[in-house]
Scaffold this active site. Structure first.
Site, mmCIF file in Angstrom:
data_model
loop_
_atom_site.group_PDB
_atom_site.id
_atom_site.type_symbol
_atom_site.label_atom_id
_atom_site.label_comp_id
_atom_site.label_asym_id
_atom_site.label_seq_id
_atom_site.Cartn_x
_atom_site.Cartn_y
_atom_site.Cartn_z
ATOM 1 C CD GLU A 243 0.872 0.718 6.198
ATOM 2 O OE1 GLU A 243 -0.336 0.993 6.187
ATOM 3 O OE2 GLU A 243 1.715 1.366 5.552
ATOM 4 C CB CYS B 269 2.443 4.289 4.345
ATOM 5 S SG CYS B 269 1.719 5.917 4.131
ATOM 6 C CG ASN C 78 -0.162 0.163 2.509
ATOM 7 O OD1 ASN C 78 0.935 -0.341 2.678
ATOM 8 N ND2 ASN C 78 -0.740 0.913 3.427
#
Length: 748
Positions: free
Chosen positions: A286, A284, A282
Site C-alpha cells: 500500500e 503489504c 512496502n
C-alpha cells in the site's frame, strides 16, 4: 525531552479482552524479565506526550504541547485514530523509530547487495518492514565483467535476504516482513513467478511482479514482448505476454503468490519524479516509496463517525467529527516525522525532503453495518468513494495549514505541486489505506476497508475456556429484530456467516455479509473506489472461495488494471495451507499440484519409530508411529484379542492417518479431526478417558507432538492455517495472515 506530566484526572482507556492480550504481548514496555511495567493508560500517554512535544519546535503553532497531548490521548483512547504499530511501541523510548514502511535499493554489485541486507536487518530490528526491487540485478548466468564469473541472478540473492530476515524478530515484538518486486521485462521473470512453488520457500517475503502498460497492451493483443538485460539494455529474448499473464494467474490460483503491481500507474502519481522512479512498495503493497524512503501511517476508525438518528436508527455519517479527526491526525503524523529516529542517514535525508504521511481508515465494515448498507452494493461503493474523497481533501487542507505554520516540505519546489502552483503543502503525500490487523484488534473494529471475516467466532481463552465473540452491531441488529439467542451465536460461530440461515430476516442476511459471502467483483470495486482518492495505494485482499477458477482470477487481474488499482492481491480460501509438497523432480508432482491433487511422500527403505500401548474399551491398542525428521510419518494400529471387524477398522484408521501425514496434513489438524470421537466402550487410562480408537490416536499425537497444547476436538476446516502462538485460525487479510486473537502476523 522529558515526558509531559500526566494530568491528575486522565481517564482510563476502555480496553477489550483481545486488546489487553495484544497490548501486553507486543506494545507495553517491559522489564528485563519481559514483564510489563507499563499499563495501557501509560502507553497511550507516553505516545501522546512524545508526539505532542514536537509542537514546541514551531513558534507559529496554534497548540501548546500539554493541551495537544491531551487531545492526542483522547483521540487514541476513544479509538477514533491510531498510529502505526512502531509509533505505539517506540514513541517516547530510547529506540524512537516510529515508521512502519521502508524501501531500500538493491544495486547490481556484491557491495550494494550486502549493504541492502545489512540495512534491512537494522530496519527490522527497529520495528519496520522493508520493500525491495530486484530489477537492477543482472540475470542468472550473465557474465560479471569485473571477475569474468557468472551472475547467480535475483532469486539467489532473494534467498539470502529471506535467510537474514529469519534471524531477526522486529524490535522483539514484530516479525520481519519484506516485499520483493521484479519487473515483468526482467530476463529471470519466469523463475521469479515460480519462486514460491515449493511450500515454505521465501516465507519472509511477499512477492509481486511489476507490470508495465506496454506489457498489458501486449497481453490484450496476444503479442510478444521483450526481456531486457538491466545491466546493458540488451534484448535477451521475447516471450508471449498472454502466456506470462496466464502463468501469473495460475500461480495466484495455487497460492496467492506472486501479486501484481502496476508500475506505470504508481509512477504517474509520484509527487517527486525528479528524485527518481518508484521501484517498490512496502511489504503489504500500500505504500510505494523511493529508494531510502520511509513513511509513517495512521488510521481513522470510521465506525466512530456514525451519528444515530432520533429513533436509534436511520443514522448518518458525522462529517464534522470526521473532519476534526482528520486535521488532528495529520498534525499527529507530521509530528511523528520529527520525533522519529531513523536507522540510516540516507533515510533521514529522504524522509526530511518529502515528509510523506499516510492517513487511512479502518472500521469501514462497521460503519456500513451501522448504516445498514450491504458491503456488496453500489451504494456502499459510492459511499466509500465519497468518504475517501473527503479524507483526501481534508488531509490536504490540514497539510496546507501545517505548511503555513511550519513551511512546505523541502522538495516542494521541484515536486508536481510546486510546478503546478498547487500548494504549498507540508507533506508530499497524505493518504494511504494501510493494513490495520493489529490496530483494529486494539480499537475493537473491523480491519481497514475489508469486510468482516466472521460475524461470530469462538476464541480460546485462559484454561482452555471458550468465548463466543460477536460483532456488536450485528448482535444489536438481532436483538432489535427479536432474533438473538446464545444458541444462535454458537451456531453462527461454527461457520462465521448467516448466508444460509433462511430463518433470519432477509434484511439482516443482506446487510451483515462477510468476506466469503461477497462476490469477487465487489471486493475489487471497493478497492478501486478508495484508490481513486488515495495518494499512495490500498491494502486489500480479494477473497475467493476454494472453488474459484483461474478464469475468475484472470478477470480480477484484468479489471484491477481497468479500474485504476495500483496492484491487487487475491487469496483463494485454503490455497496456501493446502498447497501440496513439491519434490522438485518429475512432472507428475507438478501436474498433480496444478490439478489440485495431493502429492504423497514416498516411503524411505528404513524408518524408525516407537510403539505405545493404550487401554481402550475394545482391548489393548498397540500404536506404532514411525517418524521422519522427528515428525510422524506413518501409523500402524493393532488391537489385541478383538474380532476381525475391529481389527480391520483399526488398520483402516491407521492407513488413513498415514496417508494424511504423508500428504502434508499437520499433526494438529489430525488431532482436531480424531479427538473426542466417541465409541461404545470408553475407558479411563492414566486419568484420560479414551473414547475410541481414533480418540486414542489423537491422545498419543497430542501428548507427544504438541508439547502439552490442548486442542479442541471439534471438527475444524483444514483450509485454515493456525496461529503458532495461540492456536487460533489465521485470517488472510490485507496481504498477510493475521490472528484475530493475539495479533500474530505472518507476511509472506
Amino acid at each position: 525531552m522529558s515526558e509531559l506530566k500526566m494530568p491528575a484526572r486522565l481517564p482510563e482507556p476502555i480496553i477489550n479482552e483481545n486488546a489487553k492480550i495484544v497490548l501486553q504481548r507486543r506494545y507495553l514496555r517491559k522489564n528485563t524479565e519481559g514483564v510489563p511495567y507499563e499499563d495501557p493508560k501509560g502507553m497511550f500517554w507516553r505516545v501522546a506526550s512524545a508526539i505532542a512535544q514536537e509542537e514546541a519546535k514551531y513558534k507559529d503553532s496554534s497548540y501548546k504541547p500539554a493541551a495537544l497531548a491531551r487531545e492526542f490521548y483522547d483521540l487514541m483512547t476513544s479509538y477514533r485514530f491510531l498510529p502505526n504499530s512502531p509509533t505505539l511501541m517506540n514513541a517516547g523510548t530510547g529506540l524512537g523509530q516510529l515508521a512502519a514502511c521502508f524501501v531500500l535499493p538493491v544495486g547490481d554489485s556484491i557491495e550494494e547487495i550486502f549493504d541492502a541486507v545489512k540495512h534491512a536487518a537494522m530496519i527490522h530490528k527497529s520495528g519496520g518492514g522493508t520493500g525491495f526491487s530486484f530489477s537492477r540485478l543482472r540475470a542468472k548466468a550473465s557474465v560479471v565483467g569485473s571477475t569474468g564469473g557468472v551472475a547467480s541472478g535475483p532469486l539467489s540473492f532473494l534467498r539470502i535476504f529471506n535467510c537474514a530476515t529469519e534471524q531477526i524478530k522486529q524490535g522483539g515484538t514484530r516479525r520481519g516482513a519484506n516485499m520483493g518486486i521484479l519487473r515483468v521485462d526482467h530476463p529471470d521473470i519466469m523463475e521469479f513467478i515460480k519462486a514460491k512453488e515449493r511450500d515454505g520457500e521465501l516465507n519472509n517475503f511477499n512477492l509481486s511482479v511489476g507490470l508495465t502498460e506496454k506489457f498489458m497492451r501486449a497481453v490484450e493483443k496476444k503479442e510478444n514482448y521483450d526481456l531486457v538485460a538491466p545491466n546493458s539494455g540488451e534484448v535477451i529474448e521475447s516471450l508471449n505476454a498472454r502466456d506470462v499473464f496466464n502463468l501469473l494467474v495460475h500461480k495466484a490460483w495455487e497460492s496467492g503468490d506472486p501479486g501484481i503491481v502496476f508500475l506505470d500507474r504508481i509512477n504517474r502519481d509520484n509527487p517527486t519524479p525528479k528524485q527518481g522512479e518508484i521501484e517498490s512498495t512496502n511489504p503489504c503493497g500500500e505504500q510505494p516509496l523511493l529508494p531510502y524512503e520511509a513513511c509513517n501511517l495512521g488510521s481513522i476508525n470510521l465506525g466512530t463517525c456514525y451519528l444515530k438518528g432520533k429513533n436509534g436508527h436511520d443514522g448518518e455519517i458525522d462529517w464534522d467529527e470526521l473532519k476534526r479527526i482528520i486535521h488532528l491526525a495529520v498534525r499527529f503524523l507530521d509530528n511523528v516525522i520529527d520525533a522519529s529516529i531513523y536507522p540510516l542517514p540516507q533515510i533521514t535525508e529522504t524522509v526530511g525532503k518529502n515528509r510523506k504521511i499516510g492517513l487511512g481508515v479502518m472500521g469501514w465494515a462497521d460503519l456500513l453495518y451501522q448504516l445498514r448498507v450491504p458491503y456488496n452494493s453500489q451504494t456502499a461503493v459510492d459511499l466509500g468513494e465519497r468518504i475517501m474523497k473527503f479524507v483526501h481533501d481534508e488531509s490536504r487542507s490540514a497539510s496546507k495549514t501545517l505548511a503555513a505554520e511550519r513551511g512546505a516540505f523541502p522538495a516542494y519546489a521541484d515536486s508536481v505541486f510546486g510546478e503546478a502552483n498547487l500548494g504549498p503543502y507540508r507533506n508530499a503525500t497524505t493518504t494511504t489505506i494501510a493494513p490495520t490487523g493489529t490496530l483494529s484488534i486494539i480499537a475493537g473494529c473491523s480491519s481497514g476497508v475489508e469486510p468482516l471475516f466472521a460475524l461470530s467466532f469462538v476464541r480460546n481463552v485462559m484454561d482452555n475456556d471458550k468465548l463466543v465473540e460477536t460483532n456488536p452491531f450485528f448482535e444489536n441488529a438481532l436483538k432489535d429484530a427479536n432474533a438473538f439467542s446464545p444458541n444462535l451465536m454458537e451456531e453462527i460461530a461454527k461457520v462465521g456467516t448467516i448466508r444460509k440461515m433462511r430463518h433470519l430476516p432477509e434484511e439482516i442476511r443482506t446487510v451483515y455479509v462477510t468476506a466469503m459471502d461477497i462476490a469477487p467483483i465487489w471486493h475489487l470495486k471497493m478497492q478501486a473506489a478508495f484508490q481513486k482518492f488515495t495518494d499512495n495505494a490500498v491494502s486489500k485482499t480479494v477473497n475467493l472461495p476454494n472453488s474459484a477458477t483461474k478464469e475468475e482470477i484472470w478477470d480480477i487481474y484484468w479489471k484491477a488494471y481497468e479500474y485504476g488499482c495500483k496492484g491487487v492481491t487475491v487469496y483463494r480460501d485454503g490455497s496456501k495451507t493446502s498447497q501440496v509438497l513439491c519434490t522438485g523432480d518429475g512432472d507428475k508432482a507438478k501436474d498433480a499440484k496444478a490439478a489440485g491433487k495431493s502429492v504423497v511422500k514416498g516411503r524411505p527403505d528404513v524408518i524408525y519409530g516407537f510403539t505405545q500401548k493404550i487401554a481402550t474399551g475394545l482391548g489393548m491398542l498397540f500404536l506404532t508411529v514411525n517418524e521422519v525428521d522427528n515428525k510422524p510419518f506413518e501409523v500402524f494400529a493393532t488391537i489385541g484379542k478383538s474380532g476381525g471387524s475391529i481389527t480391520a477398522k483399526a488398520e483402516a484408521i491407521g492407513r488413513l492417518v498415514s496417508l494424511a501425514l504423508r500428504s502434508g496434513v499437520e499433526v494438529r489438524e489430525i488431532v482436531q479431526q480424531l479427538k473426542g470421537i466417541g465409541g461404545e466402550n470408553p475407558k479411563f487410562m492414566k486419568k484420560h478417558l479414551v473414547k475410541s480408537i481414533p480418540d486414542a490416536i489423537a491422545y498419543v499425537f497430542e501428548s507427544r507432538y504438541l508439547q502439552g497444547e490442548h486442542v479442541d476436538g471439534e471438527v475444524a476446516s483444514l483450509n485454515h492455517e493456525l496461529c503458532p502462538e495461540c492456536g487460533e485460525p489465521l485470517v488472510f487479510e490485507e496481504g498477510c495472515h493475521i490472528c484475530k486473537s493475539c495479533a500474530y502476523t505472518k507476511c509472506g
